[in-house]
Scaffold this active site. Structure first.
Site, short mmCIF file in Angstrom:
data_model
loop_
_atom_site.label_atom_id
_atom_site.label_comp_id
_atom_site.label_asym_id
_atom_site.label_seq_id
_atom_site.Cartn_x
_atom_site.Cartn_y
_atom_site.Cartn_z
N ASP A 40 54.28 63.89 5.38
CA ASP A 40 55.65 64.14 4.51
C ASP A 40 55.51 63.79 3.01
O ASP A 40 55.69 64.86 2.39
CB ASP A 40 56.59 63.23 5.21
CG ASP A 40 58.04 63.83 5.02
OD1 ASP A 40 58.24 64.76 4.59
OD2 ASP A 40 59.17 62.78 5.35
N SER A 123 53.59 62.72 15.14
CA SER A 123 54.04 61.58 15.73
C SER A 123 52.84 60.64 15.76
O SER A 123 53.00 59.52 16.09
CB SER A 123 54.72 61.69 16.85
OG SER A 123 56.12 62.18 16.92
P1 ADP Z 1 54.35 60.53 12.15
O1 ADP Z 1 55.59 60.01 11.60
O2 ADP Z 1 55.02 61.75 12.77
O3 ADP Z 1 53.83 59.79 13.15
P2 ADP Z 1 52.54 60.65 9.89
O4 ADP Z 1 52.49 61.60 8.67
O5 ADP Z 1 52.79 59.26 9.80
O6 ADP Z 1 53.69 61.19 10.70
O7 ADP Z 1 51.17 61.23 10.68
C1 ADP Z 1 50.94 62.00 11.52
C2 ADP Z 1 49.49 62.44 11.54
O8 ADP Z 1 49.27 63.13 10.35
C3 ADP Z 1 48.33 61.09 11.57
O9 ADP Z 1 47.63 61.44 12.42
C4 ADP Z 1 48.01 61.28 10.05
O10 ADP Z 1 46.64 60.68 10.21
C5 ADP Z 1 48.13 62.44 9.65
N1 ADP Z 1 48.00 63.04 8.29
C6 ADP Z 1 48.41 62.18 7.12
N2 ADP Z 1 48.16 62.54 5.99
C7 ADP Z 1 47.56 64.03 6.34
C8 ADP Z 1 47.65 65.25 5.63
N3 ADP Z 1 47.70 65.26 4.26
N4 ADP Z 1 47.19 66.30 6.41
C9 ADP Z 1 47.02 66.28 7.72
N5 ADP Z 1 47.10 65.34 8.31
C10 ADP Z 1 47.51 64.09 7.72
#
Ligand code: ADP
Length: 176
Positions: A40, A123
């Site tokens: 996000d 998630s």
């Molecule tokens: P949630 O709150 O749905 O768990 P997060 O953003 O904390 O969402 O994490 C969801 C997944 O996205 C995790 O596996 C994390 O490693 C991954 N992630 C974090 N940054 C990026 C990025 N820039 N591009 C792709 N995946 C990412």
């Protein structure tokens, strides 16, 4: 790894969701839509303030639902924001909410005529969904969609790090 379903492609890559050239990328948002950490934060940083402005107007999103905004400064024309479940113990409908999150993104993309979409692993970061379980739901939902519809030509999962990529690859091999 890449597989063909009818005339469409499902692909798994390691990378950064903000750099994808698909028509839409998916944001693992929270219910407020006001931004957060993880994917996000990265999307809002890379995409600029237009995305947040539209999110504020929309006003929020329930778990398992999806909404769409501009892609702002991103290569992708659209960002589809969905809210995955916070994982508690697996007996609070987490799997159904996660499936709905993926399904509603695909339905929304389809309704906008979007032909290519990139997903992060929803998630599995701050929301603590166990990676292998989440991968199974994500991939099953994408495979079912591509088997039942022909409008979306590319679904790409963009996994952050080699562990996530390997987990998704193993699951996909089991499912096809
Ligand atoms: P949630 O709150 O749905 O768990 P997060 O953003 O904390 O969402 O994490 C969801 C997944 O996205 C995790 O596996 C994390 O490693 C991954 N992630 C974090 N940054 C990026 C990025 N820039 N591009 C792709 N995946 C990412």
């Amino acid at each position: 790894m890449e597989i063909r379903i009818n005339k469409s492609t499902l692909s798994l890559v390691e990378g950064d969701i903000t750099r994808q050239d698909t028509e839409a990328i998916v944001n693992a948002a929270n219910k407020s839509l006001l931004g957060g950490g993880g994917v996000d934060g990265a999307i809002h940083r890379a995409g600029g303030p237009k995305i947040l402005e539209e999110c504020i107007k929309i006003g929020g999103c329930e778990t398992g639902e999806a909404v769409i905004t501009t892609g702002g400064n991103l290569k992708a024309k659209y960002v589809i924001h969905t809210v995955g479940p916070v994982y508690r113990d697996g007996i609070h409908n987490e799997s159904r909410f996660l499936e709905n999150a993926y399904k509603n993104c695909l339905r929304l993309a389809s309704s906008k005529g979007i032909k290519s979409i990139a997903f992060p692993s929803i998630s599995t970061g701050a929301y603590r969904y166990p990676l292998a379980k989440a991968a199974e739901i994500a991939l099953k939902t994408a495979l079912d969609y591509l088997r039942e519809h022909t409008d979306i030509e590319l679904i790409r999962f963009v996994l952050f790090g080699s562990t996530a990529l390997e987990t998704y690859k193993e699951k996909l091999k089991e499912l096809i």
